[in-house]
Scaffold this active site. Structure first.
Site, PDB file in Angstrom:
ATOM      1  N   HIS A 178      36.305  44.503  43.848  1.00 46.14           N
ATOM      2  CA  HIS A 178      36.966  44.907  42.602  1.00 46.14           C
ATOM      3  C   HIS A 178      36.826  43.800  41.535  1.00 46.14           C
ATOM      4  O   HIS A 178      37.806  43.256  41.048  1.00 46.14           O
ATOM      5  CB  HIS A 178      38.442  45.143  42.929  1.00 46.14           C
ATOM      6  CG  HIS A 178      39.240  45.877  41.907  1.00 46.14           C
ATOM      7  ND1 HIS A 178      39.425  45.429  40.617  1.00 46.14           N
ATOM      8  CD2 HIS A 178      39.951  47.035  41.983  1.00 46.14           C
ATOM      9  CE1 HIS A 178      40.210  46.264  39.964  1.00 46.14           C
ATOM     10  NE2 HIS A 178      40.529  47.245  40.741  1.00 46.14           N
ATOM     11  N   GLU A 281      32.880  47.855  39.787  1.00 39.30           N
ATOM     12  CA  GLU A 281      33.128  47.560  41.202  1.00 39.30           C
ATOM     13  C   GLU A 281      32.150  48.268  42.137  1.00 39.30           C
ATOM     14  O   GLU A 281      32.132  49.506  42.198  1.00 39.30           O
ATOM     15  CB  GLU A 281      34.550  47.981  41.536  1.00 39.30           C
ATOM     16  CG  GLU A 281      35.601  47.431  40.583  1.00 39.30           C
ATOM     17  CD  GLU A 281      36.877  48.251  40.566  1.00 39.30           C
ATOM     18  OE1 GLU A 281      37.214  48.862  41.605  1.00 39.30           O
ATOM     19  OE2 GLU A 281      37.538  48.288  39.502  1.00 39.30           O
TER      20      GLU A 281
HETATM   21  O1  TA6 Z   1      39.786  49.897  40.045  1.00 42.62           O
HETATM   22  C1  TA6 Z   1      40.565  50.664  39.219  1.00 42.62           C
HETATM   23  C2  TA6 Z   1      41.966  50.804  39.807  1.00 42.62           C
HETATM   24  O2  TA6 Z   1      41.950  51.617  40.941  1.00 42.62           O
HETATM   25  C3  TA6 Z   1      42.864  51.359  38.727  1.00 42.62           C
HETATM   26  O3  TA6 Z   1      43.272  52.671  39.051  1.00 42.62           O
HETATM   27  C4  TA6 Z   1      44.028  50.355  38.692  1.00 42.62           C
HETATM   28  O4  TA6 Z   1      45.048  50.756  39.561  1.00 42.62           O
HETATM   29  C5  TA6 Z   1      43.321  49.085  39.150  1.00 42.62           C
HETATM   30  O5  TA6 Z   1      42.491  49.519  40.204  1.00 42.62           O
HETATM   31  C6  TA6 Z   1      44.217  47.924  39.522  1.00 42.62           C
HETATM   32  O6  TA6 Z   1      44.915  48.182  40.694  1.00 42.62           O
HETATM   33  P1  TA6 Z   1      45.978  47.063  41.194  1.00 42.62           P
HETATM   34  O7  TA6 Z   1      46.599  47.645  42.447  1.00 42.62           O
HETATM   35  O8  TA6 Z   1      45.216  45.805  41.464  1.00 42.62           O
HETATM   36  O9  TA6 Z   1      46.951  46.892  40.051  1.00 42.62           O
END
Ligand code: TA6
Length: 310
Positions: A178, A281
């Site tokens: 991520h 990602e």
């Molecule tokens: O990667 C995108 C995502 O899934 C968004 O939906 C948002 O929730 C982001 O990840 C961040 O997630 P987190 O749990 O790290 O706040």
């Protein structure tokens, strides 16, 4: 795999430090982090979540975004860097109480090896961290596994996430690297490479749409691109650079920026910091989750390189 207590810094350095190149230091809130410095690049990786939080290739500025308000605490994910999402992505379908993006990004991983390659072609350092199933993980996910994260630091940043099914039954998992990329101003950034690719728009009830041309950012963006092995280019005119992202064994790509309204709900993201980041990602999520028979391995990789824009 037993969850041994993390080693003390002096023991970690005795085992893994490379004089003048790699040391393990006390990072934010005292969490241990691996500091790497070579003529090709510098980088930092926390044992917490095996999370890379900085990569600065020689001749370039910082490529990775890290929130100034990030927590560095047991049970909390570091906001920024490269969180590792495993064995599910976003919320766990059958358990709303389960931690978002799985449970490995809030665990302390173990250092397994630190190696250096100083051949002419590349001055790289490879750091491998490992975590595995234990009583705590089995409460959330009844499988036995070993998960290795091998980060190769040099003029390129290579991240390889390898899952080994150490159990007796097949397992199915989602995964994502991520990555938070640092940009000058997300409103001026475009991402090339996904033209014509179908995606699920998580800001619009996950309706399936088709990408038209480059991705531009003018509102909250949370898109899961499907069945794509395409490489990406993050075009950043403000920093006059491109970040090239090459994937291996990844069939989905998630692109996210919370924009101003989404950032308000993130206490660990500064009020205006959403302007300086974009997540792209390498992942295998939803219908492209990976199923692995007992004893088998699967490696997903992402490699980043920086080039001038013009
Ligand atoms: O990667 C995108 C995502 O899934 C968004 O939906 C948002 O929730 C982001 O990840 C961040 O997630 P987190 O749990 O790290 O706040």
């Amino acid at each position: 795999m037993t969850s041994r207590s993390p080693l003390a810094l002096d023991e970690l350095n005795r085992r893994f430090a490379i004089e003048g190149v790699v040391q393990i230091v006390s990072g934010n809130q005292g969490l241990p982090k691996v500091q790497i410095a070579t003529p090709a690049a510098s980088a930092e990786i926390y044992l917490h979540g095996a999370q890379l939080t900085s990569w600065v290739p020689a001749g370039s500025g910082e490529v990775i975004f890290l929130s100034e308000r990030s927590k560095f605490a047991d049970g909390s994910a570091i906001r920024g860097g490269v969180p590792i999402c495993f064995p599910w992505f976003r919320n766990k379908a059958d358990d709303p109480k389960a931690p978002s993006h799985g449970f490995v990004r809030t665990k302390t991983w173990e250092l397994e090896s630190v190696t250096r390659d100083v051949t002419q072609a590349s001055h790289t350092v490879a750091v491998t961290l490992v975590t595995g199933s234990d009583d705590a993980s089995r409460k959330w996910w009844p499988h036995d596994f070993l998960l290795r994260h091998r980060v190769t630091i040099g003029a390129e940043l290579k991240m390889e996430l390898t899952l080994t099914n150490t159990g007796q039954t097949r397992l199915t998992f989602e995964e994502a690297l991520h990555t938070y990329h640092r940009v000058a101003a997300v409103g001026h950034v475009r991402i090339a490479g996904l033209d014509g690719v179908a995606y699920l728009d998580n800001t619009d009830a996950n309706r399936e749409k088709i990408q038209q041309g480059d991705i531009a950012f003018a509102r909250q963006t949370d898109s899961a691109y499907l069945n794509t092995t395409h490489n990406l280019e993050i075009l950043d005119p403000g920093l006059n650079r491109r970040i090239l992202v090459a994937k291996r064994n990844s069939l989905t790509t998630v692109v996210w920026n919370p924009w101003q309204e989404g950032a308000k709900s993130l206490s660990d993201l500064g009020d205006e910091e959403w302007r300086e980041m974009v997540c792209a990602e390498a992942s295998n999520i939803r219908a492209f989750a990976v199923t692995l028979p007992p004893g088998e391995q699967h490696t997903m990789a992402a490699t980043l390189r920086v080039a001038k824009l013009a």
